[in-house]
Design a protein around this motif. Sequence first.
Motif, mmCIF file in Angstrom:
data_model
loop_
_atom_site.group_PDB
_atom_site.id
_atom_site.type_symbol
_atom_site.label_atom_id
_atom_site.label_comp_id
_atom_site.label_asym_id
_atom_site.label_seq_id
_atom_site.Cartn_x
_atom_site.Cartn_y
_atom_site.Cartn_z
ATOM 1 N N ARG A 54 -94.299 19.334 -48.050
ATOM 2 C CA ARG A 54 -95.733 19.212 -48.344
ATOM 3 C C ARG A 54 -96.099 20.010 -49.589
ATOM 4 N N TYR A 55 -95.593 21.223 -49.664
ATOM 5 C CA TYR A 55 -95.889 22.063 -50.826
ATOM 6 C C TYR A 55 -95.418 21.381 -52.110
ATOM 7 N N VAL A 56 -94.199 20.878 -52.090
ATOM 8 C CA VAL A 56 -93.635 20.263 -53.289
ATOM 9 C C VAL A 56 -94.400 18.986 -53.639
ATOM 10 N N ARG A 57 -94.704 18.154 -52.637
ATOM 11 C CA ARG A 57 -95.439 16.907 -52.912
ATOM 12 C C ARG A 57 -96.822 17.186 -53.481
ATOM 13 N N TYR A 74 -87.414 19.502 -53.911
ATOM 14 C CA TYR A 74 -87.177 19.916 -52.518
ATOM 15 C C TYR A 74 -85.686 20.161 -52.290
ATOM 16 N N GLN A 75 -84.876 19.187 -52.659
ATOM 17 C CA GLN A 75 -83.431 19.292 -52.427
ATOM 18 C C GLN A 75 -82.844 20.485 -53.176
ATOM 19 N N ARG A 117 -80.529 25.880 -53.177
ATOM 20 C CA ARG A 117 -80.449 27.239 -53.719
ATOM 21 C C ARG A 117 -80.610 28.295 -52.633
ATOM 22 N N VAL A 118 -81.477 28.039 -51.662
ATOM 23 C CA VAL A 118 -81.628 28.983 -50.551
ATOM 24 C C VAL A 118 -80.312 29.092 -49.785
ATOM 25 N N ALA A 173 -87.679 29.242 -50.143
ATOM 26 C CA ALA A 173 -87.541 27.867 -50.661
ATOM 27 C C ALA A 173 -88.796 27.450 -51.414
ATOM 28 N N ILE A 174 -89.959 27.818 -50.898
ATOM 29 C CA ILE A 174 -91.212 27.474 -51.577
ATOM 30 C C ILE A 174 -91.304 28.201 -52.913
ATOM 31 N N ARG A 175 -90.942 29.468 -52.927
ATOM 32 C CA ARG A 175 -90.960 30.226 -54.179
ATOM 33 C C ARG A 175 -89.962 29.627 -55.179
ATOM 34 N N THR A 176 -88.797 29.237 -54.691
ATOM 35 C CA THR A 176 -87.799 28.600 -55.553
ATOM 36 C C THR A 176 -88.336 27.279 -56.096
ATOM 37 N N ALA A 177 -88.983 26.493 -55.234
ATOM 38 C CA ALA A 177 -89.573 25.221 -55.677
ATOM 39 C C ALA A 177 -90.634 25.471 -56.746
#
Length: 169
Positions: A24-27, A40-41, A46-47, A63-67
């Motif tokens: 959802r965050y990425v979209r 997302y992938q 990376r995580v 993952a969200i921070r990485t995205a």
Amino acid sequence: MPESGRLPRQLVQELLDGSAQIRRYVRRNTADPGDAADVYQESVTRVLEQARARRIDNPVAYAIRTARNLMSRRVREEPLDQHEPVCSGPSPEDSYSYNQRVERLSAALKAMPSLRREVFIRRRIHGESREEIARALNLSREAVKKHMTRALVDIQRHLDRQQRDQQTV
């Protein structure tokens, strides 16, 4: 620290549990669905790679921070359209839309019971795990899960009600 090359099951489970949140965050923050899937992938990959080398306490937040970092890098690397004005801040429409969403969410949070609100804020805003919240609030992990589910239902009902009210005006 994890055993060499092995991933902790809890980390993998937290990523699975939080995959919808990450997606959802990425979209929400990418215009192209193809880019969203790639970001997302890449962020989850990376995580998982980092988890092989060191302990990650909150893999979903990581993952969200990485995205976010990946999306930021993509924006910086895209060539600028020569005819578009350069502005580093959000557009007025984006700012207004963001403020409206914050106001609606704030109203929904104020309307819910205090314990449910506390669980929601700790989980979604502060990124605490269910276990951390359960310990801090003296609840079972299952109770935390139920509070989160009910909070999300409350928020969705509140937003639906507001949208219906706006359509009738």
